[in-house]
Design an enzyme around this catalytic site. Structure first.
Site, PDB file in Angstrom:
ATOM      1  N   TYR A 161     -77.152 -48.341  50.429  1.00 36.12           N
ATOM      2  CA  TYR A 161     -76.831 -48.126  49.016  1.00 36.12           C
ATOM      3  C   TYR A 161     -75.475 -48.726  48.669  1.00 36.12           C
ATOM      4  O   TYR A 161     -75.264 -49.176  47.545  1.00 36.12           O
ATOM      5  CB  TYR A 161     -76.859 -46.636  48.689  1.00 36.12           C
ATOM      6  N   GLU A 194     -84.331 -38.589  50.186  1.00 34.92           N
ATOM      7  CA  GLU A 194     -84.821 -39.346  51.342  1.00 34.92           C
ATOM      8  C   GLU A 194     -84.466 -38.655  52.652  1.00 34.92           C
ATOM      9  O   GLU A 194     -85.272 -38.648  53.595  1.00 34.92           O
ATOM     10  CB  GLU A 194     -84.272 -40.773  51.279  1.00 34.92           C
TER      11      GLU A 194
END
Length: 386
Positions: free
Chosen positions: A98, A140
């Site tokens: 990310y 996640e």
């Protein structure tokens, strides 16, 4: 939620950034792959990059997330986030990635909006990104923790390869090692990794089309212009080893005793067939309405499985639309205006995007609440961007 400082900035700049996000995302991916070409090997889809679908999906998700923060302060778009999180987990996305995405995405934003962007605007959109990223990372981590093993990929042996209608093939797999197996839920999918002739590895998601649980069987239609399905159909043989992910996907059969409507078109029957199989195997007494649209009867990939399962359920009814009809089927394209929908039904929907949009609109017009309509998109979710 957005901070008091960022809220008015996002509200004011959302129209501008939203109108430009479709131009920003191609620049982002160009930067990302120039810096990290390895991400195209076993993670990002090369064909989706060429078609622009991945760019559309990213643009749509960012715009939808930012719009939700402005119009629904204090909440998050849980449905959008869940769909993305399941897809990410099936690809093995990790938290450090990310930061990589942030670096190149915001460089692309700065490049595209160089004449208007200010430190205040950049700071506000950075907050939007990390609100979305942190929410996805949390989801996640939960999805990974719920698996029976800690592996992103496990080896499975092809035990059978069976023709399933014109142009489609069912692959039945068995474990090739002792990795603990996560039981799949009806309607879920796995990611399948294959090596292409040029040596690059590519990944596609395929719904588990038969029994759920610890078995693995998926059905895929050959796309002659694609990269992965031709390799599966032409090159992969019984006895070969495939790398597949744990099962993911939030579009699964919900608990309850209310009526179930399964509507599909073409190869979109794979997740609905899995849900139908679970209802038949459990001897469910729920009212089940199965609706399927196809070009012709021979092209229906899971025809025998689905018709057999309908026969096993006392409360099930099957209606079929064909472009080239035969006795007992309807002619043309599916329309819910021709269907007597049961009250209080939950609708599970899968097929080409125009089909799903049409059927969803008809379902809402018929009185089915949007919250009871569940859809599965194969590939990047460009519904958000359309």
């Amino acid at each position: 939620m957005l901070s008091d400082k960022s809220f008015p900035v996002i509200e004011a700049t959302l129209p501008l950034v939203g109108s430009r996000i479709g131009e920003i995302t191609p620049k982002f991916y160009a930067r990302l792959f120039a810096a990290h070409p390895e991400l195209l090997d076993g993670l990002f889809s090369r064909s989706n990059q060429r078609s622009g679908n991945q760019q559309q999906a990213l643009a749509g998700s960012i715009a939808a997330f930012a719009s939700h923060l402005v119009t629904n302060p204090g909440t998050l778009p849980e449905t959008v986030l869940a769909r993305i999180a399941h897809r990410h987990a099936s690809l093995g996305i990790t938290e450090p990635q990310y930061q990589v995405v942030y670096e190149h995405l915001f460089a692309a934003i700065a490049e595209d909006l160089a004449e208007v962007i200010t430190p205040e605007i950049a700071e506000a959109w950075t907050e939007v990104y990390w609100l979305m990223a942190d929410a996805l990372i949390k989801l996640e981590k939960g999805l990974y923790a719920a698996q029976a093993n800690g592996k992103m990929w496990s080896p499975w042996r092809v035990a059978a390869k069976t023709a399933a209608g014109t142009g489609s093939m069912t692959f039945t797999l068995e474990p090739a090692d002792d990795t603990p197996i996560t039981a799949a839920l009806p309607g879920q999918y796995v990611s399948v990794k294959v090596q292409l002739p040029d040596g690059l590895r590519q990944v596609r998601q395929y719904s588990l089309s038969a029994d759920a649980g610890t078995r693995r069987a998926f059905t895929t239609k050959k796309d002659d212009g694609g990269e992965v399905s031709p390799v599966l159909h032409n090159n992969v043989q019984v006895g070969d080893i495939l790398e597949i992910s744990n099962p993911y996907g939030e579009i699964t059969l919900k608990d309850g005793d209310g009526p179930v409507v399964l509507a599909s078109a073409g190869i979109g029957c794979t997740p609905t067939a899995s849900i139908l199989r679970s209802l038949a195997d459990s001897g469910s007494d729920r009212q089940v309405l199965v609706l399927h649209a196809e070009s012709d009867l021979e092209s229906w990939a899971l025809r025998s499985q689905m018709t057999d399962d309908v026969e096993r359920l006392d409360g099930a009814d099957l209606q079929v639309w064909l472009e080239r009809p035969v006795a007992g089927t309807k002619e043309g394209f599916m329309s819910l205006r021709e269907v007597d929908l049961p009250a209080n039904a939950s609708l599970y929907l899968c097929g080409p995007l125009p089909f799903m949009k049409s059927i969803r609109n008809e379902a809402i017009n018929a009185g089915i609440p949007a919250t009871k309509i569940h859809y599965e998109v194969f590939g990047p979710d460009i519904w958000l961007a359309s």
